[in-house]
Each structure stands twice: as C-alpha cells, then as structure tokens.
Design an enzyme around this catalytic site. Structure first.
Site: not given
Ligand code: PGA
Length: 250
Positions: A9, A11, A96, A98, A168, A174, A213
């Site tokens: 991904n 992003k 996702h 985010e 996730e 991250g 991560s």
C-alpha cells in the site's frame, strides 16, 4: 491451501516516475519470491495506469487504494470502481483505517464501496483493526467483529469467496510498533471464527493479511502463524528490495 498474499500500500507516496521505478524494482525481484505468493502493488490513482502498463508481462497484480461509493455521475473528484477495472486494476483496498479516521468512512460507506467493487469484478482487500485505546481497554475483539459483521456479513457466499481481509491494528501502522506474532495469530484466528459463524467452511479459504509496521526483519515470524496469510505493507513497500524481502519471508 489458502492463497498467500503480500500487498504493498503505497499510500500518498511516490511521484509518477518514482512509482514506475518502484514497480520495475518489484518486477525485477519477483523471481526471488516463491510462485506460491501473490504480489500486489497499490499505487496512487495518478500512476495506476503507468504501473499496470509496466507490469503487464509479469504476474504482479495492481490494486487501487479506494473507490467511489457511486457508479458514475456528478461526484467531483471521485474515481469509480468501473474506471479502475477498465485500467486493469484487479484489487481495491477498502476501509483502510486512514480512510475511516481522516475521511469519515463508516460501515455504511463501505457497504456501498464493496458493492461497487464487486460489480466491477475488483477484489476488495477489506481492512479492519482497533486503535490503541480500544486495544488497551481490551475491546479489540468486539471492534473487529463489528467491522466484519456490519460489512462482510452483507456479502453473498460468492462474493465472500473472493474477499481478502487485512487486519491492521491502528497503533501499529507507521509507528514502528508491531503486533507480536502471538497477538496477530490470536486475532486472526478470532476473525476466522467470526467468518466461520456466517460463511461456514468457506472461512478457511479467506486470506487474512497482517498490516502494521511489517518489515523484512519481522515478516517471517508473523507469516509463520497459522492464520496469517500474508501482509499489507505500507512503509516497507516503498523500497523494492524490502518489499521483495517480505515476499521471501514465506
Ligand atoms: P505500515 O502501514 O506498514 O507503514 O505500518 C501499513 C498499512 O497502513 O497498510
């Protein structure tokens, strides 16, 4: 045997030329990865087509990072599932964290996006996961269960047979913090149990990816867990050699 998948991904990273270079790097390293592993890259919309074009003669698939809730029409700035499919995209990441967090995506939005994806024959990579506060208050099981029940449970058996899920934990995305292999296995097994309660034995075939991560140094341990079928990789997918190293972790 469940499919093994390593998906990158990207992003909102890479300019077009950088994205093409990254895709070429992944294509170059693909030979080092077992044929049993499906590699997928998910670039930003702006260079999806260039990347698809470069990867045409490889067996690396390309996915988008989102799609519109609507089929077509006056929705300025949106990109439809049909447009993505017409470019040659095979996958689309949906839900996702985010997008849930910064763009207010809810189960209602995601039900529409899932429907659009299936209508256009895109395979959704549906993301679930709890945030730090939910994990610390031991609510991660119920959060993930609700994210699955409210969206995945609306799928038909045929649609479900094509679905990919990514677990996730938001606290691991991250941040450099990874779930331990035991934490990953525990919740992946739980997700499969929830899926089994609705879809029966078909749950055994659903690939459940870990994301957060994941990197070359920890991928092998995480992927060795029985219910972890691969990874959705953010930061480490931006370097072809790291992404390939993760692919080789199986
Ligand atoms: P990360 O991101 O690997 O950079 O933690 C994973 C993701 O958000 O898909």
């Amino acid at each position: 045997m469940r499919r093994k998948i390593v998906a990158g991904n990207w992003k909102m990273n890479t300019l077009p030329a950088e994205g093409i270079e990254l895709a070429c790097g992944v294509a170059k390293g693909k030979g080092e990865v077992c044929d049993c592993v499906n590699l997928i890259v998910c670039p930003p919309f702006t260079h999806l087509y260039s990347v698809i074009d470069r990867l045409r003669d490889t067996d690396i698939a390309v996915g988008a990072q989102d799609c519109a809730t609507e089929v077509k029409g006056a929705y300025t700035g949106e990109v439809s599932a049909q447009m993505l499919a017409a470019l040659g995209c095979e996958y689309v990441i949906l839900g996702h964290s985010e997008r849930r967090q910064y763009y207010g995506e809810t189960s209602e939005t995601l039900n529409k996006k899932m429907a659009r994806a299936y209508e256009s024959h895109l395979t959704p990579i549906y993301c679930v996961g709890e945030n730090l506060e939910e994990r610390e208050s031991n609510r991660h099981f119920e959060v993930v269960k609700a994210q699955i029940e409210e969206v995945v449970f609306n799928l038909t058996d045929l649609q479900f047979s094509k679905l990919v899920i990514a677990y996730e934990p938001v606290w691991a995305i991250g941040t450099g913090k990874t779930a331990t292999a035991e934490q990953a296995q525990e919740i992946h097994a739980y997700i499969r149990e929830v899926l089994r309660s609705k879809f029966g034995a078909a749950a055994e075939q659903c690939p459940i990816l870990y994301g957060g991560s994941c990197k070359p140094s920890n991928a092998a341990e995480i992927f060795s867990q029985e219910d972890v079928d691969g990874g959705l990789i953010g930061g480490a997918a931006l370097k072809a050699e790291d992404f390939i190293a993760i692919g080789k972790a199986f």
